[in-house]
Design a protein around this motif. Sequence first.
Motif, PDB file in Angstrom:
ATOM      1  N   ILE A 380       0.842  -1.206   0.000  1.00  0.00           N
ATOM      2  CA  ILE A 380       0.000   0.000   0.000  1.00  0.00           C
ATOM      3  C   ILE A 380       0.871   1.248   0.000  1.00  0.00           C
ATOM      4  N   GLU A 381       1.927   1.244   0.816  1.00  0.00           N
ATOM      5  CA  GLU A 381       2.810   2.399   0.870  1.00  0.00           C
ATOM      6  C   GLU A 381       3.551   2.588  -0.456  1.00  0.00           C
ATOM      7  N   ALA A 382       3.987   1.465  -1.069  1.00  0.00           N
ATOM      8  CA  ALA A 382       4.667   1.557  -2.359  1.00  0.00           C
ATOM      9  C   ALA A 382       3.741   2.125  -3.428  1.00  0.00           C
ATOM     10  N   LYS A 383       2.479   1.712  -3.433  1.00  0.00           N
ATOM     11  CA  LYS A 383       1.512   2.247  -4.404  1.00  0.00           C
ATOM     12  C   LYS A 383       1.311   3.746  -4.185  1.00  0.00           C
ATOM     13  N   LYS A 384       1.274   4.150  -2.930  1.00  0.00           N
ATOM     14  CA  LYS A 384       1.100   5.563  -2.617  1.00  0.00           C
ATOM     15  C   LYS A 384       2.265   6.388  -3.169  1.00  0.00           C
ATOM     16  N   ILE A 385       3.488   5.878  -3.024  1.00  0.00           N
ATOM     17  CA  ILE A 385       4.661   6.595  -3.523  1.00  0.00           C
ATOM     18  C   ILE A 385       4.644   6.669  -5.041  1.00  0.00           C
ATOM     19  N   LEU A 386       4.292   5.577  -5.702  1.00  0.00           N
ATOM     20  CA  LEU A 386       4.239   5.579  -7.171  1.00  0.00           C
ATOM     21  C   LEU A 386       3.189   6.567  -7.665  1.00  0.00           C
ATOM     22  N   ASP A 387       2.044   6.631  -7.000  1.00  0.00           N
ATOM     23  CA  ASP A 387       1.003   7.569  -7.416  1.00  0.00           C
ATOM     24  C   ASP A 387       1.411   9.016  -7.163  1.00  0.00           C
ATOM     25  N   GLU A 388       2.180   9.243  -6.099  1.00  0.00           N
ATOM     26  CA  GLU A 388       2.644  10.605  -5.816  1.00  0.00           C
ATOM     27  C   GLU A 388       3.595  11.107  -6.895  1.00  0.00           C
ATOM     28  N   ASP A 389       4.445  10.222  -7.394  1.00  0.00           N
ATOM     29  CA  ASP A 389       5.491  10.640  -8.321  1.00  0.00           C
ATOM     30  C   ASP A 389       5.033  10.720  -9.765  1.00  0.00           C
ATOM     31  N   HIS A 390       4.044   9.884 -10.159  1.00  0.00           N
ATOM     32  CA  HIS A 390       3.654   9.834 -11.569  1.00  0.00           C
ATOM     33  C   HIS A 390       2.143   9.709 -11.701  1.00  0.00           C
ATOM     34  N   TYR A 391       1.651  10.367 -12.728  1.00  0.00           N
ATOM     35  CA  TYR A 391       0.230  10.326 -13.037  1.00  0.00           C
ATOM     36  C   TYR A 391      -0.012   9.215 -14.049  1.00  0.00           C
ATOM     37  N   ASP A 392      -1.085   8.462 -13.849  1.00  0.00           N
ATOM     38  CA  ASP A 392      -1.460   7.381 -14.755  1.00  0.00           C
ATOM     39  C   ASP A 392      -0.382   6.280 -14.742  1.00  0.00           C
ATOM     40  N   LEU A 393       0.054   5.814 -15.914  1.00  0.00           N
ATOM     41  CA  LEU A 393       1.052   4.740 -16.044  1.00  0.00           C
ATOM     42  C   LEU A 393       0.651   3.525 -15.198  1.00  0.00           C
ATOM     43  N   GLU A 394      -0.574   3.127 -15.332  1.00  0.00           N
ATOM     44  CA  GLU A 394      -1.101   2.065 -14.485  1.00  0.00           C
ATOM     45  C   GLU A 394      -0.413   0.730 -14.729  1.00  0.00           C
ATOM     46  N   LYS A 395      -0.057   0.438 -15.999  1.00  0.00           N
ATOM     47  CA  LYS A 395       0.582  -0.841 -16.292  1.00  0.00           C
ATOM     48  C   LYS A 395       1.924  -0.975 -15.580  1.00  0.00           C
ATOM     49  N   VAL A 396       2.692   0.094 -15.615  1.00  0.00           N
ATOM     50  CA  VAL A 396       4.006   0.058 -14.981  1.00  0.00           C
ATOM     51  C   VAL A 396       3.860  -0.096 -13.475  1.00  0.00           C
ATOM     52  N   LYS A 397       2.983   0.675 -12.895  1.00  0.00           N
ATOM     53  CA  LYS A 397       2.788   0.593 -11.447  1.00  0.00           C
ATOM     54  C   LYS A 397       2.299  -0.796 -11.036  1.00  0.00           C
ATOM     55  N   GLU A 398       1.414  -1.355 -11.839  1.00  0.00           N
ATOM     56  CA  GLU A 398       0.899  -2.681 -11.522  1.00  0.00           C
ATOM     57  C   GLU A 398       2.016  -3.721 -11.554  1.00  0.00           C
ATOM     58  N   ARG A 399       2.916  -3.587 -12.529  1.00  0.00           N
ATOM     59  CA  ARG A 399       4.014  -4.562 -12.628  1.00  0.00           C
ATOM     60  C   ARG A 399       4.961  -4.441 -11.429  1.00  0.00           C
ATOM     61  N   ILE A 400       5.239  -3.235 -10.983  1.00  0.00           N
ATOM     62  CA  ILE A 400       6.114  -3.042  -9.824  1.00  0.00           C
ATOM     63  C   ILE A 400       5.468  -3.613  -8.568  1.00  0.00           C
ATOM     64  N   LEU A 401       4.197  -3.383  -8.411  1.00  0.00           N
ATOM     65  CA  LEU A 401       3.502  -3.897  -7.225  1.00  0.00           C
ATOM     66  C   LEU A 401       3.429  -5.423  -7.259  1.00  0.00           C
ATOM     67  N   GLU A 402       3.321  -5.988  -8.460  1.00  0.00           N
ATOM     68  CA  GLU A 402       3.357  -7.450  -8.574  1.00  0.00           C
ATOM     69  C   GLU A 402       4.711  -7.989  -8.127  1.00  0.00           C
ATOM     70  N   TYR A 403       5.762  -7.311  -8.546  1.00  0.00           N
ATOM     71  CA  TYR A 403       7.108  -7.739  -8.142  1.00  0.00           C
ATOM     72  C   TYR A 403       7.261  -7.681  -6.622  1.00  0.00           C
ATOM     73  N   LEU A 404       6.771  -6.590  -6.024  1.00  0.00           N
ATOM     74  CA  LEU A 404       6.869  -6.465  -4.575  1.00  0.00           C
ATOM     75  C   LEU A 404       6.074  -7.557  -3.864  1.00  0.00           C
ATOM     76  N   SER A 405       4.938  -7.888  -4.408  1.00  0.00           N
ATOM     77  CA  SER A 405       4.112  -8.915  -3.783  1.00  0.00           C
ATOM     78  C   SER A 405       4.806 -10.275  -3.814  1.00  0.00           C
ATOM     79  N   VAL A 406       5.366 -10.604  -4.967  1.00  0.00           N
ATOM     80  CA  VAL A 406       6.086 -11.883  -5.072  1.00  0.00           C
ATOM     81  C   VAL A 406       7.327 -11.866  -4.199  1.00  0.00           C
TER      82      VAL A 406
END
Length: 839
Positions: A380-406
Amino acid sequence: MKKKKSPIKPLKLNKKDLVEAETKPEKNSSSDAGNDQGLNKPPVSPLSVLHDAADLLEDAGSIPDDAQVAIPTTIPVLAVRDIVVFNYMILPLFVGREKSVNAVEAAMTGDRYVMILTQQDESVDNPEHDDLYRTGTVCMIMRMLKMPDGRLKVLVQGVSRAKVKRFIGSEPFHIAEIETISETEATKTDPTQEALIRSSREQSEKILSLRGISSTDIMSVLNNVDEPGRLADLIASNLRMKVDVAQSILECENPIERLTLVNTQLTQEVEVASMQNKIQSIAKEGMDKAQKDFYLREQLKAIKKELGESTDDAEEAEEIRAAIKKAKMPKEVHKEAEKQLRRLEAMHPEASEATVIRTYLDWMVEIPWKKQSRDRLDIIEAKKILDEDHYDLEKVKERILEYLSVRKLNASMKGPILCFVGPPGVGKTSLGRSVARSLQRKFHRMSLGGMRDEAEIRGHRRTYIGSMPGRIIQGIKQCGTRNPVIMLDEIDKLGSDFRGDPSSALLEVLDPEQNNSFTDHYLNVPYDLSKAMFICTANVLDSIPRPLLDRMEVIRIPGYTEFDKVNIAKRYILGRQCTENGLKEKEMIMSDEVIAKIIKEYTREAGLRNLEREIGSVCRKLARKKAEGEKGPFEVTTDNLHKYLGIPKYIEDEKENDLPAGVALGLAWTPVGGTVLHVEVSTMPGKGKQLLTGQLGDVMKESAQAAVSFARLHAEEYGISPKFHEEQDLHIHVPDGATPKDGPSAGVTLVTALVSALTNTPVDPELAMTGEISLRGLVLPVGGIKEKILAAVSLGMKRVLIPSQNQKDLEDIPKELCEQIKIIPIKRIDEVWPLAKAK
């Protein structure tokens, strides 16, 4: 009490002798005057100080033989450190301890005799009876001088050896009952005695010769002494010996045995002096005579080596060895480091190869072999930081969060290899920094643009001058952890020449199955890169070699829509530019309509760089107003925008309400976004010639040929003369001729424009299209659908035709964009003309 006769002859010293005897030892004195350590031994150099004994023996020889010394049996005791006093020895002593001062003063009020005993442990400050040796020397105090700091300086002369029978008291000073030790007379005709005396003289002369001291005067003194006991005491008093050795000589009553012990010490001293000369010769042979400083250093090293003491080089080797152990290297790497360290220790420190090995070992110990940073696994905190730094780019953010989850579920997973592909200015590089920030990892950016040397990736061999590791290992070292985020920027702009192909060197780096044992040419040992996260960026994929592209997970970052740009400008750009130009956000008022106008009329790009420049230009104009005294807030409107940015740089293509026959609107992708192309076809009487203009590429020319062939094959279906290719010339032109154009996506547009020209039927001016064609009439998929639809919406189109196989790409298009235009998928070219004809 009866006075015993003593064979010891007291020395007659006049005032001159006292001064000389007192001052000579002080030249090398190392008295600890300020620490109240009582008696201190002035350093005595080996037999070279026999110069001082010459005058002593001359005075002794002048005393009548019938002179006797009366020594009392009860006497004050003076405790000394690290020195043993022998008979006939004259030396100055510094007295500082209270008991010692009291003993000297008591002796001075009496017959001036004092019993000097050596401490068994020199670290004891207030020695008791058990801390003192029981055998010492009775000395006469020749002179006493009080120092300004309260200490006493006394000049004493050894008179007779004596033993302590018992201690009478210890306050205010030590008092002992003593028994003098009489000197045993040796047989003068004894050959052993003569041999010892000669050996002692020869050894003494040899030492003086090795020390470079003139021995004429000293040897004349030694040659005049025939008594073995006196000769032993004279030599022993000037030899450098340990306290326990000197005490054993003092306690030896037999003069022959005492001289034997002294002779043994002389033999050792000769060996030491010979070794010193040898060391000096060895050190001098390998050096230039002009290099005095270098010679002195080498001499010091050689001395320390012979003494078994560590030198600077040895200390450096130990430091490196400790650093190697601390680095926690893998077993094979540790073995190689130890091997190189042993080579370094065996080399001369000034050798050129030593510098190479030393630098190599520095790299080995500074590289993080085991150290790694702890990932932030709070999704949740990682998603918050990604949203703070960049607008949209949902695919990239989703891939990073997937990596963190694994990563949270499997700590041993390997780092992914991502490749962000998109036009300039969309935030690919800044997104890499945001990923590192969300993971709480170190970030290292490495630009690959224009790189042509393979050694930049793999490093240089250590055989080359100035060699160093590649930039991958350098980045790992700078980060200090083995799991940083490494961004390989502009990977599509790698070059290659005679120095190698860097893209081939990256094949191992960007393969999770191989980079766990990456070998840099400089280190020449495997290094594990599997924990690092590599992110590559590129504008296009065409120039990336296929094997390298296959190793990366490609994530496309398309250009921003006008809606996206307006939101990004409001969230990030306006505040940042105001701060950089000395304004407060409240001092500039800029509406969404103004931002949209800047986007349309002053920038033409898929990214945001030019938009940020233009907004920055507006802020600078307002900053000047503020500096001149005007007060804000300053409002920027669509009417006064030209005052800040000048006339518009781009004029939007005006939408034509009617299109002439032979003109169709196509959609094209460019690195700065989508655009609308007017494809024009004209027919003229002739013999079937075809003219293609507008700086078309080979692929687009082939699409035009395919369109003509399709029209000939289906001429009857569209009501076209079957012999048009024999009776008419065709001219196909795409305006904006200065811009090169290529690609197959204009196939559908070319067919539509050609049929429109041949049938003299206009095309719907509110329809745009894209798609590749085949001779069978199929409409094949193309790329850049989002950018193309965005361009159609910007021009005011109401409908757009796309290949049916591109319907999957509509998921990436914002809903608000799809709602502004009707998107019609088509499978065959037959479906196009009924939709394209103007109603």
